[in-house]
Write an enzyme that holds these catalytic residues in place. Structure first.
Site, PDB file in Angstrom:
ATOM      1  N   CYS A 108       0.887  -1.165   0.000  1.00 27.80           N
ATOM      2  CA  CYS A 108       0.000   0.000   0.000  1.00 27.80           C
ATOM      3  C   CYS A 108       0.921   1.209   0.000  1.00 27.80           C
ATOM      4  O   CYS A 108       1.550   1.517   1.012  1.00 27.80           O
ATOM      5  CB  CYS A 108      -0.916   0.019   1.214  1.00 27.80           C
ATOM      6  SG  CYS A 108      -1.980   1.483   1.268  1.00 27.80           S
ATOM      7  N   CYS A 111      -0.506   4.303   2.476  1.00 22.80           N
ATOM      8  CA  CYS A 111      -0.581   4.155   3.930  1.00 22.80           C
ATOM      9  C   CYS A 111      -0.358   2.698   4.307  1.00 22.80           C
ATOM     10  O   CYS A 111       0.757   2.199   4.189  1.00 22.80           O
ATOM     11  CB  CYS A 111      -1.909   4.691   4.467  1.00 22.80           C
ATOM     12  SG  CYS A 111      -3.366   4.048   3.611  1.00 22.80           S
ATOM     13  N   SER A 112      -1.415   2.000   4.730  1.00 14.29           N
ATOM     14  CA  SER A 112      -1.245   0.599   5.129  1.00 14.29           C
ATOM     15  C   SER A 112      -2.528  -0.195   4.892  1.00 14.29           C
ATOM     16  O   SER A 112      -2.879  -1.049   5.702  1.00 14.29           O
ATOM     17  CB  SER A 112      -0.828   0.510   6.601  1.00 14.29           C
ATOM     18  OG  SER A 112      -1.798   1.130   7.441  1.00 14.29           O
TER      19      SER A 112
END
Length: 208
Positions: A108, A111-112
């Protein structure tokens, strides 16, 4: 009980900056009535209860059932429903099959974003800037650092998770597992292999 000295706030010692920002944001959302603390607690409890076992069950079923694997690739949410598994709130979840000629790596970049319902909370390295940048610019180098060496003819496909789409890698089934049960196969599947930075455990490494 009264005290004649002050205390620092509980849980505020050496608080990381990102944690402090998250706490302040939580306080603001509660103050504005967007969320309540009970809802936040329920969400946290749900998250920490998720483990890679759920994703491993999907992979093991895909290894023994070609039709299920096809459905997992076409619509992972529907396939997970067949096994009574919750894929979480993301609108779309996609299964990606690794083959002799293609290896998928999930990242990603913003972000996550991550299939938490199937894999549990993301590891720290997945959220780190070095992984998020190098997975795109040098995927083979990243894989090598995780111990995965691919033949020159294998194509590495890097897929970028978003708020709308999550990915689950279906790693290649290890050799010598023809006689294993579905549960034994699931025990070979690791979180990292479902991200694409590892391969499943060898069958001899499974312990009773």
């Amino acid at each position: 009980m009264s005290h004649d000295h002050d205390h620092d706030p509980i849980g505020n010692g050496n608080e990381p900056e990102v944690a402090a920002r998250a706490r302040v944001l939580e306080e603001l959302l509660v103050e504005k009535g967007v969320l309540d603390r009970a809802a936040i607690r329920r969400r946290i409890d749900w998250l920490v209860s998720r483990t890679p076992v759920n994703g491993a069950k999907l992979v093991a079923r895909a290894w023994v059932d070609p039709e299920f694997k096809r459905r997992l690739v076409e619509d992972a949410r529907a396939a997970a429903d067949e096994l009574g598994l919750d894929v979480g709130p993301s609108p779309v979840t996609i299964g990606l099959e690794n083959t002799e000629t293609v290896h998928h790596l999930v990242v990603c970049t913003l972000c996550s974003c991550y299939p938490k319902a199937l894999l549990g909370p993301p590891p720290d390295w997945y959220k780190s800037l070095p992984y998020r940048s190098r997975a795109v610019s040098d995927p083979r180098g990243v894989l090598a650092e995780f111990g995965v060496e691919l033949a020159d003819g294998v194509e590495v496909r890097v897929v970028d998770s978003t708020a709308e789409i999550r990915y689950l890698v279906i790693p290649r089934r290890p050799r010598g597992t023809e006689d294993l049960s579905e549960d034994e196969l699931a025990a070979l599947v690791t979180r990292d292999s479902m991200i694409g930075v590892a391969v499943p455990r060898a069958p001899e490494r499974v312990t009773a």
